[in-house]
Design an enzyme around this catalytic site. Sequence first.
Site, mmCIF file in Angstrom:
data_model
loop_
_atom_site.group_PDB
_atom_site.id
_atom_site.type_symbol
_atom_site.label_atom_id
_atom_site.label_comp_id
_atom_site.label_asym_id
_atom_site.label_seq_id
_atom_site.Cartn_x
_atom_site.Cartn_y
_atom_site.Cartn_z
ATOM 1 N N PHE A 158 0.846 -1.187 0.000
ATOM 2 C CA PHE A 158 0.000 0.000 0.000
ATOM 3 C C PHE A 158 0.884 1.241 0.000
ATOM 4 O O PHE A 158 1.799 1.363 0.829
ATOM 5 C CB PHE A 158 -0.918 0.017 1.229
ATOM 6 C CG PHE A 158 -2.055 -0.956 1.141
ATOM 7 C CD1 PHE A 158 -3.343 -0.508 0.901
ATOM 8 C CD2 PHE A 158 -1.845 -2.317 1.275
ATOM 9 C CE1 PHE A 158 -4.402 -1.401 0.803
ATOM 10 C CE2 PHE A 158 -2.884 -3.219 1.185
ATOM 11 C CZ PHE A 158 -4.176 -2.767 0.940
ATOM 12 N N VAL A 193 -0.188 4.936 0.024
ATOM 13 C CA VAL A 193 -1.316 5.864 0.090
ATOM 14 C C VAL A 193 -0.849 7.212 0.620
ATOM 15 O O VAL A 193 -0.039 7.279 1.543
ATOM 16 C CB VAL A 193 -2.439 5.287 0.976
ATOM 17 C CG1 VAL A 193 -3.605 6.260 1.078
ATOM 18 C CG2 VAL A 193 -2.907 3.945 0.430
ATOM 19 N N GLY A 194 -1.377 8.270 0.014
ATOM 20 C CA GLY A 194 -1.025 9.609 0.451
ATOM 21 C C GLY A 194 0.444 9.904 0.221
ATOM 22 O O GLY A 194 1.035 9.549 -0.801
ATOM 23 N N ASP A 238 4.577 -3.720 4.202
ATOM 24 C CA ASP A 238 4.499 -2.272 4.374
ATOM 25 C C ASP A 238 5.468 -1.628 3.385
ATOM 26 O O ASP A 238 6.521 -2.194 3.076
ATOM 27 C CB ASP A 238 4.895 -1.872 5.800
ATOM 28 C CG ASP A 238 3.788 -2.141 6.805
ATOM 29 O OD1 ASP A 238 2.672 -2.518 6.385
ATOM 30 O OD2 ASP A 238 4.053 -2.002 8.014
ATOM 31 N N GLU A 282 -2.289 -5.082 13.374
ATOM 32 C CA GLU A 282 -1.255 -5.954 13.939
ATOM 33 C C GLU A 282 -1.769 -6.709 15.160
ATOM 34 O O GLU A 282 -1.421 -7.888 15.365
ATOM 35 C CB GLU A 282 -0.009 -5.147 14.300
ATOM 36 C CG GLU A 282 1.150 -5.995 14.784
ATOM 37 C CD GLU A 282 2.442 -5.209 14.866
ATOM 38 O OE1 GLU A 282 3.168 -5.169 13.846
ATOM 39 O OE2 GLU A 282 2.718 -4.622 15.939
ATOM 40 N N ASP A 301 15.170 -3.456 12.210
ATOM 41 C CA ASP A 301 15.238 -2.038 12.538
ATOM 42 C C ASP A 301 16.676 -1.712 12.920
ATOM 43 O O ASP A 301 17.180 -2.191 13.941
ATOM 44 C CB ASP A 301 14.290 -1.714 13.684
ATOM 45 C CG ASP A 301 14.299 -0.238 14.049
ATOM 46 O OD1 ASP A 301 15.044 0.538 13.409
ATOM 47 O OD2 ASP A 301 13.563 0.144 14.977
#
Length: 254
Positions: A23, A25-26, A114, A204, A227
């Site tokens: 996705f 979006v924006g 993501d 989640e 991360d």
Amino acid sequence: MFDPNLYDQRHIQLQSSVALTVFAVGRYLDAYLKNFLTSAEQHFMLGLPVTYYVFTDLPENLPNIELAPQRNLKVIQVEKHSRWQDISMMRMKTISEAIESEIRHSANYVFCFDVDQEFKGRFGSEALGDSVALLHAHFYKLPKHRFTYDRNPKSKAFMKTGDFYYHAAIFGGLWEKVKNMADACYLSIIEDKLNDVEALWHDESHLNKYFWLHKPSKLLSPEYCWDQSIADKRDINITRLIWAPKHYDTLRTP
């Protein structure tokens, strides 16, 4: 830990094919999508047919990416919700609809990502399985009592305990399994909405509840979504996918 050639040869013989959903979006489209797709072309399921399904509210702004043979990109326009939490939660419905209408006819496996991530190393056929979940990089070493499950008994995502804490940034498997999971999570999210409840970590939290009740057949280590801000990486010898820098203050709507 594994021989990549053995996995690749097996899946080539089985004529495995993979759909990747993401996705954008924006403002996430301009900030992350080009880097995500470009790095996927370098590292994701090389040697297998791959179709990227990009869900976006701004299809006219898609970057121009040169794709390798046997790799395709399809754009599906989606509505932009006013809250980022709703974008996150409603993706389960969108994924299920895309599997039913298109993906099931062209791919054996589905992986859902993501967009704010970057591939850095091989993310190949060794990751394929009937039902695939990812151990969250920030929780895989912690004791269970520190897992941030939803503790609200009014939520369908409520959990007293669990076995692992899964990261919703990546999940996948056979298209049938992914559709069942997406449908179950969506129904739980809608039931919460009807009861004026919102799970702690949105989709989640519901994903963790689903995998507690329906165990995944394969667990991916945090090397598949790392991360880099985590100081202790002594047991992470390879980073295959990393979190891109987060700019939530400018990218997310309230």
